[in-house]
Scaffold this active site. Structure first.
Site: not given
Length: 376
Positions: A174, A336, A338
């Site tokens: 990001c 993102h 994750e």
């Protein structure tokens, strides 16, 4: 004895090296037979589910064994602005753990306050400055995660420059992708005043801007959120990240794009995805959380100087993934990844990054390493 619990149903859950060992401990304590008996599951579980569970359990035990038996360490320097509160990056840390387990490496994270890399710190706190630079210089990989505000941003740009010039694996998430863009514009494209509109609203060279649909005055409910499609572009066959998405799609964590059922992304639960025909674009879908984006007016300039934007949104105007060709791993993603990482299905940007930092990217991309040590 006095609580009407059978002795055989008493489970001793002692401390273990990590939470990933807890399922092994519960199994060794006989929890599974107890649950089968109490819930009457012996004759009511589909055979295919039993087989799938056995395969999953085998993989889980192999990964846990990796943690116990791995001797090689991968050193990751996380350059952020919230490092004093490490839980701010909890999902990032877990994703790094998942990837390092897959690579059969022990993870060592250095939490580096990005402000400590800046010249002001050298003047005001030389010890903190030199310690920060020592950590950066000795890292196997450099990660710049998400964040907001102006504090520490120049330190992140410095870290991205070091990673690019010294060929140290880099992953920008990001904000980290936007940092890579700013650094590249300043030092390669000849735009020394390159800035983000988040930092300076009246600067001439805004290479990172507010998204047009985002309110500049309202902070709440003004971000681009949730699953969004990313389309890999033509002539991106060189991309290591694209190769990972293509190769790992049937066994990892991507989500198929809702608008196109015939894409190359895996489902959230690891079910195989449909491989595209040569004329179909390769589509992935990942979760987003941002209000700034790369200014498309500068993309042609950056591309001509060697920074490839290999992933874009459906309009082709919003940059989603960047990658440098002649680099062990220099990748930035606007999303993102994750948020979708799992123990058995590590996020692919994180997996490629950690593998490159650990020196086993070729093995991971070739499918030889599956989180096992010494054949276990």
């Amino acid at each position: 004895m006095y609580c009407q619990v059978e002795p055989a149903q008493v489970i001793a859950v002692h401390d273990v090296p990590s939470t990933y060992h807890v399922p092994l401990l519960l199994e060794s304590q006989g929890l599974i037979p107890i649950l089968k008996n109490v819930l009457h599951l012996n004759n009511h579980v589909d055979a295919s589910l039993v087989k799938y569970g056995a395969q999953t359990w085998k993989i889980w035990k192999n990964l846990t064994a990796t943690q116990d038996r791995a001797f090689d360490t991968v050193k990751i320097c996380l350059v952020g602005k919230y490092t004093a509160l490490q839980d701010a990056y909890l999902s990032v840390r877990k994703s790094l753990e998942h990837a390092s387990m897959r690579c059969a490496r022990k993870l060592e994270i250095t939490w580096l306050n990005s402000s400590d890399l800046e010249p002001e710190t050298e003047a005001n706190s030389p010890a903190a400055y030199h310690k920060a630079w020592g950590s950066l210089c000795t890292a196997s990989g450099i990660l710049v995660p998400g964040g907001f505000g102006t504090r520490g941003m120049e330190g992140m740009v410095i870290a991205a420059k070091w990673a690019r010039e010294k060929k140290v694996p880099y992953l920008g998430i990001c904000l980290g992708m936007q940092i890579a863009v700013i650094e590249f514009c300043r030092h390669i494209c000849g735009i020394p005043g390159a800035q983000s509109e988040e930092w300076l609203t009246d600067t001439e060279d805004k290479v990172v801007i507010y998204m047009p649909e985002v309110s500049k005055t309202t902070q709440g409910a003004s971000q681009r959120l949730g699953l969004k499609n990313t389309y890999f572009q033509d002539n991106s066959d060189f991309s290591k990240l694209r190769q990972l998405y293509e190769k790992e799609a049937p066994s990892t964590n991507g989500i198929p794009a809702a608008s196109d059922p015939n894409n190359t992304t895996a489902t959230a639960d690891g079910e195989p995805a449909v491989k595209p025909s040569p004329e179909q674009p390769i589509i992935i879908s990942e979760r987003h959380r941002h209000r700034y984006e790369v200014n498309p007016a500068y993309v042609e300039n950056m591309t001509s100087h060697g920074l490839d934007f290999i992933g874009k949104d459906e309009t082709g105007e919003r940059m989603e993934i960047l990658e440098l060709r002649d680099h062990p791993w220099f990748v930035g993603v606007q999303y993102h990844p994750e948020y979708l990482s799992r123990v058995l299905r590590p996020s692919l940007p994180y997996l490629g990054f950690v593998a490159a930092a650990a020196g086993c990217l070729d093995e991971i991309m070739g499918g030889e390493k599956r989180g096992m040590v010494n054949g276990v």
